[in-house]
Design an enzyme around this catalytic site. Sequence first.
Site, PDB file in Angstrom:
ATOM      1  N   GLU A 166       0.863  -1.178   0.000  1.00  0.00           N
ATOM      2  CA  GLU A 166       0.000   0.000   0.000  1.00  0.00           C
ATOM      3  C   GLU A 166       0.905   1.236   0.000  1.00  0.00           C
ATOM      4  OE1 GLU A 166      -3.497  -0.318   2.800  1.00  0.00           O
ATOM      5  OE2 GLU A 166      -2.331  -2.058   3.458  1.00  0.00           O
ATOM      6  N   ARG A 178       4.946 -13.079   9.842  1.00  0.00           N
ATOM      7  CA  ARG A 178       5.618 -11.841   9.499  1.00  0.00           C
ATOM      8  C   ARG A 178       6.937 -11.734  10.257  1.00  0.00           C
ATOM      9  NH1 ARG A 178       2.345  -6.736  11.332  1.00  0.00           N
ATOM     10  NH2 ARG A 178       4.318  -5.758  10.792  1.00  0.00           N
ATOM     11  N   LYS A 204       3.609   1.378  10.128  1.00  0.00           N
ATOM     12  CA  LYS A 204       3.779   2.560   9.282  1.00  0.00           C
ATOM     13  C   LYS A 204       3.259   3.816   9.981  1.00  0.00           C
ATOM     14  CE  LYS A 204       3.562   0.500   4.652  1.00  0.00           C
ATOM     15  NZ  LYS A 204       2.761   0.445   3.412  1.00  0.00           N
TER      16      LYS A 204
END
Length: 558
Positions: free
Chosen positions: A36, A262, A272
């Site tokens: 994204e 992850r 983020k």
Amino acid sequence: MSAESRKANNFIRNLIEESIASGQHQGKVVTRFPPEPNGYLHIGHAKSICLNFGIAETFGGDCTLRFDDTNPEKESQEYIDAITRDVKWLGGDWTGDVRYASDYFDAIYDFAVELIEKGLAYVCALNADEMAEYRGTLTEPGRNSPYRDRPVEENLKLFREMRDGKHEGGSLVLRAKIDMASPNINLRDPILYRIRFASHHQTGDKWCIYPMYDFTHPISDAMEGITHSLCTLEFEDHRPLYDWVIDNISAPCKPRQIEFARLNLNYTITSKRKLKRLVDEGFVESWDDPRMPTISGMRRRGFTPQSIRNFCDMVGVSKAGGTVDLGMLEHAIREDLNARAPRAMCVMRPLKVTLTNYPEGQSESLTLPVHPQDPDMGSREAPWTRTLYIDREDFAEEPPRKWKRLAPNQAVRLRGGYVMTCREVVRDDSGEIVELRCEYDPATLGVNPEGYKPNGVIHWVSADESVDADVYLYDRLFNHEAPDSDKSVDFVTHINSENLIVKTGARVEKSLAQPRNDIPYQFEREGYFFLDEARSTAEKPVFNRTVTLRDSWAKAQK
């Protein structure tokens, strides 16, 4: 991608081998990396890049780079450019042009209409609070929206009006009609579209409705012929919705979503939103600040693509979550740089040394290897003059026990040069030591004559023929293993107060007057350092510390 990554065995590779053997997707393997564009990529993304591109390479398939750009209010061209640059730098070689989810907005709209026509989607006017109330909890089922049974034609009309800008933002949403009693909350009639009067960086003002990520992602995968959609474990609960979307539209392809753990590092945050806060509130200078765990920051600090890929290989791919020690990343950096980094000398805290028995105005050139274990890297010249600089920390007027550096009337060898002995200490009016007067032995270049026992080896530079430099000593940004684990404490309170120490007035050897900008140097006895082109000038290079020569952090924290 690295050869190790291509050969690495893991459960995803095994699943893909099974799907090929069973004839799924005609034996094709197509993956994607779908960031994204709402921030810079970080070390966690590096694992996904290595996995997706590595799997495609392993099976002779394709990997696309696609931006999932469904939230224009938080996205920008800056992030797109940075992500593209980082993926390419890390070794990602995508198939075809860069893709955007917004490329498929027309098709996604048509698929939404298809769901409405099948009675599988409806326009809902509940506000956010009401929708949360109707959704239920983890232990209680949700309740149907009062708008759930609108007629198909009414839903189509309202959805067209949403598209045409006839309703206010937040007043209506399009929802999937699945199961409000599902134990998986993601299936309780999730939102597919919402109204947002925001200009999009790719489509401009064409749209005022935007599809949700969970609706866009499976459709984008299908449009691109993705066979294996590799996601991190937080998307595991979203997989039933992913499959529902694919199964209920006329999708041109049926990708398979597979989840993996992850990458989590201690002493690091990868949110983020929190990284953006560090930038916005001035805790760091920018997204590519060398203290940041972003790929851009690591590149500016001197991490190499190969070292990051090696680290991802070391971590591996599994279903089990966990936290990786930051020391493993630092080890991967050292292992890579030790074999490849050219050597040089840098005196960070210069202390003047005068060789009283070396003729004034005379100099000679000493030949030192660029790399002591790799003769093919050649040699470099180091000027030897009457006045030198050594590091202030390499001299002790009253040395402690087992001192292995310079002290009054003790001898040391200067790296690649002669043995010298300190004879006199000179102080200024405040009592600070400003000069050492020493004698050197011209018979000791490269040899140790009988009777000499130099008290160690220290680095040095010529005072007359060295280069002024600044050195940025970066350390870990946080002093807590899990800085954002306690939600009752602001994570910025765990910022390490010594995450950056700037050494101005350092001196580097003459060979660094025009330093390389493609790989860090090993400053002997100090660590690995990389030219910071953003701060450097033609007159003064600036170097960032990439990593120390050994991990002293764990010991320091005890």
